[in-house]
Design a protein around this motif. Structure first.
Motif, PDB file in Angstrom:
ATOM      1  N   TRP A 101     -12.300  99.149  21.855  1.00 28.18           N
ATOM      2  CA  TRP A 101     -12.970  97.937  21.391  1.00 28.18           C
ATOM      3  C   TRP A 101     -12.774  97.722  19.898  1.00 28.18           C
ATOM      4  O   TRP A 101     -12.595  96.583  19.461  1.00 28.18           O
ATOM      5  CB  TRP A 101     -14.446  97.946  21.765  1.00 28.18           C
ATOM      6  CG  TRP A 101     -14.644  97.843  23.242  1.00 28.18           C
ATOM      7  CD1 TRP A 101     -15.208  98.765  24.070  1.00 28.18           C
ATOM      8  CD2 TRP A 101     -14.239  96.761  24.097  1.00 28.18           C
ATOM      9  NE1 TRP A 101     -15.178  98.324  25.368  1.00 28.18           N
ATOM     10  CE2 TRP A 101     -14.588  97.095  25.414  1.00 28.18           C
ATOM     11  CE3 TRP A 101     -13.616  95.539  23.867  1.00 28.18           C
ATOM     12  CZ2 TRP A 101     -14.347  96.255  26.490  1.00 28.18           C
ATOM     13  CZ3 TRP A 101     -13.359  94.700  24.942  1.00 28.18           C
ATOM     14  CH2 TRP A 101     -13.724  95.062  26.236  1.00 28.18           C
ATOM     15  N   PHE A 102     -12.781  98.804  19.104  1.00 30.97           N
ATOM     16  CA  PHE A 102     -12.493  98.661  17.676  1.00 30.97           C
ATOM     17  C   PHE A 102     -11.080  98.126  17.475  1.00 30.97           C
ATOM     18  O   PHE A 102     -10.838  97.279  16.616  1.00 30.97           O
ATOM     19  CB  PHE A 102     -12.643  99.997  16.938  1.00 30.97           C
ATOM     20  CG  PHE A 102     -14.059 100.467  16.756  1.00 30.97           C
ATOM     21  CD1 PHE A 102     -15.101  99.575  16.562  1.00 30.97           C
ATOM     22  CD2 PHE A 102     -14.359 101.820  16.747  1.00 30.97           C
ATOM     23  CE1 PHE A 102     -16.415 100.011  16.381  1.00 30.97           C
ATOM     24  CE2 PHE A 102     -15.658 102.269  16.561  1.00 30.97           C
ATOM     25  CZ  PHE A 102     -16.681 101.372  16.373  1.00 30.97           C
TER      26      PHE A 102
ATOM     27  N   ALA B 257     -14.542  88.784  17.330  1.00 26.14           N
ATOM     28  CA  ALA B 257     -14.256  90.070  16.693  1.00 26.14           C
ATOM     29  C   ALA B 257     -15.546  90.827  16.422  1.00 26.14           C
ATOM     30  O   ALA B 257     -15.606  92.048  16.620  1.00 26.14           O
ATOM     31  CB  ALA B 257     -13.463  89.851  15.405  1.00 26.14           C
ATOM     32  N   ASP B 258     -16.596  90.126  16.002  1.00 27.72           N
ATOM     33  CA  ASP B 258     -17.885  90.775  15.742  1.00 27.72           C
ATOM     34  C   ASP B 258     -18.486  91.360  17.015  1.00 27.72           C
ATOM     35  O   ASP B 258     -19.007  92.470  17.017  1.00 27.72           O
ATOM     36  CB  ASP B 258     -18.870  89.791  15.122  1.00 27.72           C
ATOM     37  CG  ASP B 258     -18.503  89.387  13.701  1.00 27.72           C
ATOM     38  OD1 ASP B 258     -17.685  90.091  13.062  1.00 27.72           O
ATOM     39  OD2 ASP B 258     -19.030  88.365  13.238  1.00 27.72           O
TER      40      ASP B 258
ATOM     41  N   ARG C   4     -12.355 102.241  13.421  1.00 24.26           N
ATOM     42  CA  ARG C   4     -11.334 102.817  14.302  1.00 24.26           C
ATOM     43  C   ARG C   4     -10.622 103.962  13.602  1.00 24.26           C
ATOM     44  O   ARG C   4     -10.388 105.016  14.198  1.00 24.26           O
ATOM     45  CB  ARG C   4     -10.324 101.738  14.704  1.00 24.26           C
ATOM     46  CG  ARG C   4      -9.192 102.245  15.575  1.00 24.26           C
ATOM     47  CD  ARG C   4      -8.117 101.208  15.740  1.00 24.26           C
ATOM     48  NE  ARG C   4      -7.589 100.828  14.435  1.00 24.26           N
ATOM     49  CZ  ARG C   4      -6.901  99.728  14.209  1.00 24.26           C
ATOM     50  NH1 ARG C   4      -6.653  98.876  15.181  1.00 24.26           N
ATOM     51  NH2 ARG C   4      -6.451  99.457  13.003  1.00 24.26           N
TER      52      ARG C   4
ATOM     53  N   CYS D 231     -16.479  94.395  17.989  1.00 27.36           N
ATOM     54  CA  CYS D 231     -16.804  95.495  17.084  1.00 27.36           C
ATOM     55  C   CYS D 231     -18.138  96.128  17.485  1.00 27.36           C
ATOM     56  O   CYS D 231     -18.279  97.353  17.496  1.00 27.36           O
ATOM     57  CB  CYS D 231     -16.841  95.007  15.641  1.00 27.36           C
ATOM     58  SG  CYS D 231     -17.086  96.334  14.438  1.00 27.36           S
ATOM     59  N   GLU D 232     -19.094  95.292  17.848  1.00 24.99           N
ATOM     60  CA  GLU D 232     -20.394  95.812  18.305  1.00 24.99           C
ATOM     61  C   GLU D 232     -20.246  96.630  19.581  1.00 24.99           C
ATOM     62  O   GLU D 232     -20.943  97.619  19.778  1.00 24.99           O
ATOM     63  CB  GLU D 232     -21.390  94.667  18.510  1.00 24.99           C
ATOM     64  CG  GLU D 232     -21.956  94.126  17.222  1.00 24.99           C
ATOM     65  CD  GLU D 232     -22.722  95.165  16.414  1.00 24.99           C
ATOM     66  OE1 GLU D 232     -23.516  95.938  16.992  1.00 24.99           O
ATOM     67  OE2 GLU D 232     -22.521  95.210  15.189  1.00 24.99           O
TER      68      GLU D 232
ATOM     69  N   ARG E 230     -13.855  95.500   9.379  1.00 22.03           N
ATOM     70  CA  ARG E 230     -14.820  96.582   9.637  1.00 22.03           C
ATOM     71  C   ARG E 230     -14.402  97.399  10.854  1.00 22.03           C
ATOM     72  O   ARG E 230     -14.472  98.631  10.848  1.00 22.03           O
ATOM     73  CB  ARG E 230     -16.215  95.988   9.850  1.00 22.03           C
ATOM     74  CG  ARG E 230     -17.269  97.030  10.113  1.00 22.03           C
ATOM     75  CD  ARG E 230     -18.645  96.393  10.177  1.00 22.03           C
ATOM     76  NE  ARG E 230     -19.657  97.410  10.365  1.00 22.03           N
ATOM     77  CZ  ARG E 230     -20.631  97.328  11.237  1.00 22.03           C
ATOM     78  NH1 ARG E 230     -20.760  96.254  12.000  1.00 22.03           N
ATOM     79  NH2 ARG E 230     -21.527  98.289  11.348  1.00 22.03           N
ATOM     80  N   ALA E 231     -13.969  96.740  11.916  1.00 22.41           N
ATOM     81  CA  ALA E 231     -13.538  97.439  13.130  1.00 22.41           C
ATOM     82  C   ALA E 231     -12.325  98.319  12.842  1.00 22.41           C
ATOM     83  O   ALA E 231     -12.233  99.438  13.346  1.00 22.41           O
ATOM     84  CB  ALA E 231     -13.225  96.442  14.240  1.00 22.41           C
TER      85      ALA E 231
ATOM     86  N   SER F 254     -11.153  91.744  12.553  1.00 24.56           N
ATOM     87  CA  SER F 254     -12.291  92.456  11.982  1.00 24.56           C
ATOM     88  C   SER F 254     -11.824  93.628  11.116  1.00 24.56           C
ATOM     89  O   SER F 254     -11.310  94.632  11.625  1.00 24.56           O
ATOM     90  CB  SER F 254     -13.212  92.981  13.086  1.00 24.56           C
ATOM     91  OG  SER F 254     -14.231  93.788  12.535  1.00 24.56           O
TER      92      SER F 254
ATOM     93  N   ALA G 186     -10.985  94.418  18.362  1.00 28.03           N
ATOM     94  CA  ALA G 186     -11.678  93.662  17.316  1.00 28.03           C
ATOM     95  C   ALA G 186     -10.821  93.580  16.053  1.00 28.03           C
ATOM     96  O   ALA G 186     -10.758  92.535  15.401  1.00 28.03           O
ATOM     97  CB  ALA G 186     -13.027  94.307  16.999  1.00 28.03           C
ATOM     98  N   ALA G 187     -10.149  94.675  15.719  1.00 24.35           N
ATOM     99  CA  ALA G 187      -9.272  94.679  14.544  1.00 24.35           C
ATOM    100  C   ALA G 187      -8.115  93.695  14.731  1.00 24.35           C
ATOM    101  O   ALA G 187      -7.756  92.959  13.802  1.00 24.35           O
ATOM    102  CB  ALA G 187      -8.748  96.086  14.284  1.00 24.35           C
TER     103      ALA G 187
END
Length: 88
Positions: free
Chosen positions: A46-47, A20-21, A62, A24-25, A57-58, A55, A50-51
């Motif tokens: 990609w967000f 996921a990290d 997003r 997110c990157e 954060r993602a 994630s 990752a979510a």
């Protein structure tokens, strides 16, 4: 850089939170144009992936990115994310 990261994600050698990290990157890379052209559709894709993989954060990124995108762009990004998820 992105190809290496995608290869690592596909290889299954990373744990779920590490995957996921990395994803997110990738979203951040496309959102900011780091080492590539800015591509909000790819960033959203990609967000989103990752979510889905956990994630928080993602998911937040997003949501922020979506505010400046059209419905058609979001639909395309979601479709690309689904396609990626079904093949990986």
């Amino acid at each position: 850089m992105a190809r290496f990261e995608i290869f690592d994600v596909d290889s299954g050698t990373l744990g779920a939170s590490a995957q996921a990290d990395v994803l997110c990157e990738l979203g951040l890379m496309y959102a900011t144009g780091r080492d590539c052209a800015v591509d909000t559709i790819a960033a959203h894709k990609w967000f989103n992936i990752a979510a889905i993989k956990g994630s928080v954060r993602a998911a937040e990124l997003r949501s922020e990115l979506s505010a400046g995108m059209s419905k058609q762009e979001i639909a395309l990004a979601l479709r690309q994310a689904r396609e990626w998820m079904t093949t990986h």
